[in-house]
Design an enzyme around this catalytic site. Structure first.
Site, mmCIF file in Angstrom:
data_model
loop_
_atom_site.group_PDB
_atom_site.id
_atom_site.type_symbol
_atom_site.label_atom_id
_atom_site.label_comp_id
_atom_site.label_asym_id
_atom_site.label_seq_id
_atom_site.Cartn_x
_atom_site.Cartn_y
_atom_site.Cartn_z
ATOM 1 N NE ARG A 35 -1.922 -1.418 3.452
ATOM 2 C CZ ARG A 35 -2.008 -0.476 5.321
ATOM 3 N NH1 ARG A 35 -2.827 -0.100 5.305
ATOM 4 N NH2 ARG A 35 -1.059 -1.169 5.572
ATOM 5 C CE1 TYR A 67 -0.780 -15.660 11.280
ATOM 6 C CE2 TYR A 67 -1.191 -16.341 12.686
ATOM 7 C CZ TYR A 67 -0.584 -15.222 12.219
ATOM 8 O OH TYR A 67 0.700 -14.575 12.542
ATOM 9 C CE LYS A 87 3.179 -15.655 10.771
ATOM 10 N NZ LYS A 87 3.583 -14.332 10.118
HETATM 11 N N1 SER Z 1 -1.865 -11.991 16.916
HETATM 12 C C1 SER Z 1 -2.022 -13.002 15.935
HETATM 13 C C2 SER Z 1 -3.492 -13.486 15.244
HETATM 14 O O1 SER Z 1 -4.212 -13.200 15.696
HETATM 15 C C3 SER Z 1 -1.758 -14.285 16.354
HETATM 16 O O2 SER Z 1 0.284 -13.897 15.773
HETATM 17 O O3 SER Z 1 -3.724 -13.753 14.160
#
Ligand code: SER
Length: 318
Positions: free
Chosen positions: A35, A141, A145
């Site tokens: 952005r 997610y 990771k």
């Molecule tokens: N703060 C992040 C989330 O809630 C965790 O790594 O996705």
């Protein structure tokens, strides 16, 4: 030291960029983001480029042009956003990291990549989760990771790239909002407490998660990259934590400053399920021993600082 940051307009980058500029000099920190927000201090304060971190050629060009030696790779989708669009999350989180690692390999850069408490899953020990333990995350997610942790280790072992990283907990700050995370409630609650005196929380009141105040997160990101590599037995996935609390407890601490503060709950089943799959608290002994990690803020001190900062800003703007 010449440094490039990806995703610099996000929650972490908005404060890490100025902190790095302060430590290493304004012209030595190349700030990038997909952005362009021309009002942001990160953009106005020094060199800024619009960059999609998946574009390895563009990234390599910038690294060559500025003779960059270190990359802070912060561009990524957070957990709730990733769950809403897993394909996009894989694309951004993995292809972005891959492009960064390839550039680091060919250009000889060191790399900092944040991992997360999201790298753990329902089978992981929940209390004082150890550094080296079972990781079977059930979110996209988390999958990105864990894959990222392994890929960074691979680039270190196979190519000698100086890759390092921490597993951040929820980060609480008052400059840029996190956006799309499961731990976002712990940030929002302070804003709503100051603005409205009440907050409707999307997680259940007794949901424990690890958290950290931004000054400690910045310290972790900078100290790890300056640590003596000879002392690092782990590299890319150091557990780091500063506190573990649940919404009820956070509300109780807010009431010490705003006695009439009220919290109620409207549970978001997606984020509740994500939170339930993560640890309640982490053990961060390896980080303490291998590079001297030690946080400064606990829930009490962070709450006082957040509320004071937000109240002062409210007065200034009113
Ligand atoms: N703060 C992040 C989330 O809630 C965790 O790594 O996705």
């Amino acid at each position: 030291m010449r440094i490039l940051i990806t995703g610099a307009l996000g929650q972490l980058g908005s404060e890490l960029a100025p902190a790095l500029r302060e430590r290493y000099g304004v012209d030595n920190v190349i700030v990038t983001d997909i952005r362009t927000d021309s009002q942001s201090p990160a953009v106005l304060g020094g060199p800024f480029y619009t960059l999609d971190c998946r574009d390895g050629e563009a990234l390599t060009r910038l690294v060559k042009k500025h003779r960059v030696q270190r990359i802070y790779h912060l561009a990524a989708l957070l957990s709730a956003t990733a769950e809403a669009n897993p394909q996009k999350a894989w694309d951004i989180n993995m292809n972005g990291l891959y492009a960064v690692l390839e550039t680091a390999r060919t250009e000889g850069c060191s790399v900092f990549t944040p991992s997360s408490i999201g790298a753990f899953g329902p089978g992981t020990p929940k209390e004082y989760t150890p550094q080296d333990t079972l990781q079977r995350p059930t979110t996209m997610y988390g999958v990105t990771k864990v894959t990222g942790e392994l890929l960074c280790d691979y680039y270190h072992h196979r190519y000698g790239v100086d890759t390092r990283g921490v597993r951040f907990p929820g980060i609480i700050s008052n400059v840029a909002p996190p956006g799309g995370g499961t731990t976002d409630y712990a940030v929002d609650i302070y804003y709503e407490a100051v603005n409205k005196g009440r907050y409707t929380c999307f997680l259940k009141g007794d949901t424990y998660l690890d958290m950290m105040y931004m000054p400690d997160a910045l310290k972790a990101a900078m100290d790890l990259m300056e640590a003596d590599p000879g002392r690092l037995r782990h590299r890319n996935a150091f557990n780091v934590t500063a506190m573990s609390f649940c919404p009820e407890e956070q509300a109780a601490y807010i009431r010490r400053h705003i006695p009439t503060f009220e919290i109620d709950y409207r549970i978001d089943p997606v984020r509740q399920a994500i939170a339930n799959s993560w640890p309640n608290s982490l053990e961060d002994y390896a980080a303490r021993v291998e590079w001297g990690w030690s946080p400064e803020y606990d829930l009490e001190r962070m709450t006082a600082d957040m509320l004071n900062t937000l109240k002062a800003r409210q007065i200034k703007h009113s």
